[in-house]
Structure formats: structure tokens, C-alpha cells
Design a protein around this motif. Sequence first.
Motif, PDB file in Angstrom:
ATOM      1  N   LEU A 152       1.117  -1.100   5.512  1.00 15.28           N
ATOM      2  CA  LEU A 152       1.317  -2.083   6.584  1.00 15.28           C
ATOM      3  C   LEU A 152       2.633  -1.835   7.313  1.00 15.28           C
ATOM      4  CD1 LEU A 152       0.582  -4.713   8.078  1.00 15.28           C
ATOM      5  CD2 LEU A 152       1.767  -5.950   6.257  1.00 15.28           C
ATOM      6  N   PHE A 153       3.733  -1.740   6.573  1.00 15.77           N
ATOM      7  CA  PHE A 153       5.033  -1.533   7.200  1.00 15.77           C
ATOM      8  C   PHE A 153       5.097  -0.199   7.935  1.00 15.77           C
ATOM      9  CE2 PHE A 153       6.739  -4.864   4.339  1.00 15.77           C
ATOM     10  CZ  PHE A 153       7.469  -5.578   5.273  1.00 15.77           C
ATOM     11  N   SER A 154       4.503   0.816   7.344  1.00 13.67           N
ATOM     12  CA  SER A 154       4.507   2.134   7.975  1.00 13.67           C
ATOM     13  C   SER A 154       3.769   2.112   9.307  1.00 13.67           C
ATOM     14  CB  SER A 154       3.868   3.161   7.035  1.00 13.67           C
ATOM     15  OG  SER A 154       3.772   4.415   7.657  1.00 13.67           O
ATOM     16  N   THR A 155       2.613   1.436   9.340  1.00 15.03           N
ATOM     17  CA  THR A 155       1.789   1.401  10.544  1.00 15.03           C
ATOM     18  C   THR A 155       2.409   0.535  11.636  1.00 15.03           C
ATOM     19  OG1 THR A 155      -0.186   1.683   9.194  1.00 15.03           O
ATOM     20  CG2 THR A 155      -0.510   0.890  11.435  1.00 15.03           C
ATOM     21  N   VAL A 156       2.943  -0.620  11.247  1.00 15.44           N
ATOM     22  CA  VAL A 156       3.419  -1.596  12.235  1.00 15.44           C
ATOM     23  C   VAL A 156       4.781  -1.228  12.815  1.00 15.44           C
ATOM     24  CG1 VAL A 156       4.121  -4.006  12.559  1.00 15.44           C
ATOM     25  CG2 VAL A 156       2.060  -3.462  11.260  1.00 15.44           C
ATOM     26  N   ILE A 157       5.731  -0.842  11.966  1.00 11.10           N
ATOM     27  CA  ILE A 157       7.091  -0.617  12.470  1.00 11.10           C
ATOM     28  C   ILE A 157       7.583   0.807  12.250  1.00 11.10           C
ATOM     29  CG2 ILE A 157       7.745  -3.023  12.248  1.00 11.10           C
ATOM     30  CD1 ILE A 157       9.076  -2.417   9.626  1.00 11.10           C
ATOM     31  N   GLY A 158       6.694   1.689  11.805  1.00  7.01           N
ATOM     32  CA  GLY A 158       7.068   3.086  11.664  1.00  7.01           C
ATOM     33  C   GLY A 158       7.985   3.380  10.498  1.00  7.01           C
ATOM     34  N   VAL A 304      -8.623  -0.928   9.768  1.00  6.87           N
ATOM     35  CA  VAL A 304      -9.486  -1.607  10.730  1.00  6.87           C
ATOM     36  C   VAL A 304      -8.952  -2.997  11.087  1.00  6.87           C
ATOM     37  CG1 VAL A 304     -11.051  -2.401   8.891  1.00  6.87           C
ATOM     38  CG2 VAL A 304     -11.845  -2.323  11.249  1.00  6.87           C
ATOM     39  N   PHE A 305      -8.521  -3.780  10.108  1.00  7.33           N
ATOM     40  CA  PHE A 305      -7.989  -5.116  10.393  1.00  7.33           C
ATOM     41  C   PHE A 305      -6.689  -5.029  11.196  1.00  7.33           C
ATOM     42  CE2 PHE A 305      -5.289  -8.771   9.240  1.00  7.33           C
ATOM     43  CZ  PHE A 305      -6.114  -9.820   9.624  1.00  7.33           C
ATOM     44  N   ILE A 306      -5.795  -4.134  10.786  1.00  5.58           N
ATOM     45  CA  ILE A 306      -4.517  -3.970  11.478  1.00  5.58           C
ATOM     46  C   ILE A 306      -4.733  -3.551  12.924  1.00  5.58           C
ATOM     47  CG2 ILE A 306      -2.382  -2.612  11.556  1.00  5.58           C
ATOM     48  CD1 ILE A 306      -2.475  -2.455   8.514  1.00  5.58           C
ATOM     49  N   THR A 307      -5.594  -2.546  13.138  1.00  8.10           N
ATOM     50  CA  THR A 307      -5.858  -2.047  14.494  1.00  8.10           C
ATOM     51  C   THR A 307      -6.478  -3.132  15.365  1.00  8.10           C
ATOM     52  OG1 THR A 307      -6.235   0.163  13.565  1.00  8.10           O
ATOM     53  CG2 THR A 307      -6.993  -0.229  15.820  1.00  8.10           C
TER      54      THR A 307
END
Length: 488
Positions: A152-158, A304-307
Motif C-alpha cells: 500500500l505505502f509503496s503504491t500510494v506514496i512511492g 484492483v481496490f487501490i487502483t
Amino acid sequence: MSSVTELIVFVIYLLAMIGIGVYFFLKTRDGGEKDYFLGGRKMGAWVSALSAGASDMSAWVLMGLPASVYALGLGQVWIAIGLAIGYALSWIFEAPRLRAFSIQADDAITIPQYLTKRFRSKSYSLQVICAVIFLVAYTIYAASSIKAAGTLFSTVIGLDPTTAMYIAAAIIVSYTFLGGFSAVSWTDFFQGMLMLGALLLAPIFAASHLSEATEEVLAETPQYYTLFTSWQDVASGLAWGLGYFGMPHIIIRFMSVKSQKELKKSARIGITWTVLILVFASLVGILGRMMLGFDQKIYDDSLVFITMVRRIFPGIISGILLSAILAASMSTADSQLLSAASAFSSDVYKPLFRKNRATDREMLWTGRLVVLAISIVALIIAADPGAGSIMSLVSNAWGVFGAAFGPALLLSLFWKRFNFAGAAAGIVTGAAVDIAWLIWLSGTGLYELLPGFLAGLLAAVAVTLITKAPGRDVEDLFDASVRAAKAE
């Protein structure tokens, strides 16, 4: 700007969770083992119900399950159906008796303690066997939650995934270490509400964003919408429900409720919450496929949920909804860490190393140190690129618990003739067959929990019938427990 807003929301949320841990640390600092591991048996209906549900529905319900439905089709919905049935049955039939039986069995506060005291045994062998299975399976299970938080953290804030995992693990350990069962239950309560809200909103708004591209997706993959794909998919999906009868971090909530009356209320709340969560998690996968089309990376990383959320909502709303993934990860990991710690400190350390001389304060700090040790090992597993997906880690741990403890617990609650030897045989056989099936027969397409559960059940019944019947004191305990379950 959106990522910054989401990060601010995450930080506020995480600080709130730590605050709950500090509050219960100050409130129960003079408490003992029962307060730390079972909240003093004072939990109310709403907290118990949502805590049980949230501790069950880890990040896989927001990431793993939607990703499976998104990529593999409607046939994966059988997992949700099996879970809904199993969860309802566990609350209706298992919960009332387990609460009453655990109190009658010398106020047992852990599942291994209950299984030993239920048979009036002076042997600690069953407690040690259970504790070993707890430590191994819960470490793997907790790794899946830490891995989800890192993703989650990697995807959202890099943020680097490994760094994110360290941060998530530190926060989870902090409030579990400090506040124990009460902190875990109350954080799970708030996290359960957040998870439900996120899963209700995301599919509803996603449906309004569908376009003509949806028709193209339907035309390209008609087999995607086939519910009856194979008998293995149906049997494996329904078999997930068997896991509930032996999932220690969930059924321990049954033992913590303050009365049988509150337990009935908890059952209604918990079943409703779980059914809604499972229905909308499946819808996220289906609508995600319609809205996004198939993307291998979305499937591989369970995004899928995050996107979907980031594409539909502005930063502050998406931050709140994506915090639900943190909620799911943390609400399960904290319960797993606490259950594993209670198994070791109460069922191994106290009877074997301290010969029941350990003080309440000593047991309190032993449990806290075990929480810390298990979290470190879980973090190492989560950081390993070859550890497997979130869904695979969860399914492996879920299978071991359900196969090992489900048959023994059910028989202990409903069969008067059941004895100590049968319980030990059922637990060992169930776990062994589950693991063996996973290693050598996973290619059959059948989820290992089903053969493991059946093997454990057969072994428990067979060994009970060929060994000595329990004594009069054990039979009297059974009768007293049944009366107590009906009396309140």
C-alpha cells in the motif's frame, strides 16, 4: 498533491491507533494475564462482533480476494460463499458453547488451555503441540498483513516496500505490545467500521464509472462470468468456511464476551458485517475487471481496490478509503501476534519453565516480548521476494489452523465421549495432512484445508473410540458446560 493528502490521512489514522494502545496500557498497567490476553472477559456485543470480523478479514479481503475475482472470474466467488456460511455457523453453534465451556474448564483463557482443561488432563503435551502450530502459522499469517501494508505505502506514496513494512510492523507491535487484548479489540472495532465503509462506497461509485468499454470486456471474456467452473473450485471455495471452526484469533473473541445474552447480539452484528464485507469485496473484483480491463500488474500486486479508489476519488477521500487496507492489515496482524504470544507464554513458558510460579506481571511482560519476537520473524518473511502473494500466505495459514483445530474444537463441544487422546490425534493429523497436501498434491486443484479437516476429524473420532472413555469428572464438566450455555 493527491499522494501528500493520502499520506496525511494515513499519519492521522496511525497516530489514532497508537493512541488507543497507550490508553489501554495506562488503564491496565496493574492488570494481569487475563486482562492482557482476554480483556478480563468484559467485551460488549459491538466490540466483540466487529473485532472478530476485522481480525478475520485481513488485507486479503481488500486486496487478495478482489484480485482473485478480478483475474480468475466469478468462480472465485465460492470462497466468499464458503466463508459466509462458515462464519455464520461458527457464531450460531460454536460460540455459545465455547464461551461457557472455557469458563467451566477452570476459566481457560487460551484455546490450548481450554483443550487441556476440558479433559481434566495434567499433561502439557497438547498445549505444547498447539503452541508450536500457533507460532509457525501465525508468523506466516502476520507476514501477509505486513506485506500488504508495504504494498500500500509503496503504491500510494512511492515508499520503498521494505521500509514501509518496517514502519507498519512497528506501529502494529506498539499498540499490541502496550494495550493487549483490549487495545486490539477496540482498534479492530474502529478498523472494522472503516473497512465496511470503504467496501460499500468503492463498488457503488465504480458502477457509475462504467462505460462502453464494459461491453467489450464482456464480449472478450465470456468465460469470466461462469460461476460453476469446476468441482474443485466449488469444493475448495466452500472449504474455506471450515477454517472458522478452528481459527484461534477469531474464536477467542467468543470467549471474551461478558454474557451469553451479549453473545447472541454479537452473532447478529458479526454475521451481518461479514456477509456485507464479502459481497462487496467480490463486487470490487467484478467491477474492477469491467472498469479497468485485465492488467497483469494489477493482478500480481493485488492492486484492483487501490487502483479503483485512486481513479474515482479525490485525495482526501481516497486516503480515508485506502486507510481501510491499513485497517485490514493491522486488525488481523495484531490479533495473530497476541494469540501466538498467549499460546507461548500461557501454555509453554508458564507451565514448563516456571512451573506455574510466574506472577501476573511476569506473564504480562513475557507476552509482550513474544509479540516483539514473532513480529521480527514475520517481517523477515514478508520482506522476502519469494515468500508468495498475500492470498497464498493467508490461504496456507488458514488451512493449517482450520484442519488442525476445527475438528478437535467441534468434537470437544458436542461429543461427550471425546477424549484427550482423540483431540491430540486430530490436531496432529489435521495439520500434517494439510501441509502434506500443500506440498505434494496442490496440483489436484483442491484446497488442502478440505482433506486436512476430514483427516483430522476421522483421526480424532477413531482414536477416541479405540482408547479409554473419559472419566466421570470430564463427563460432569461437559454436562455442566452445556447447562451453563443454555442458562444465561
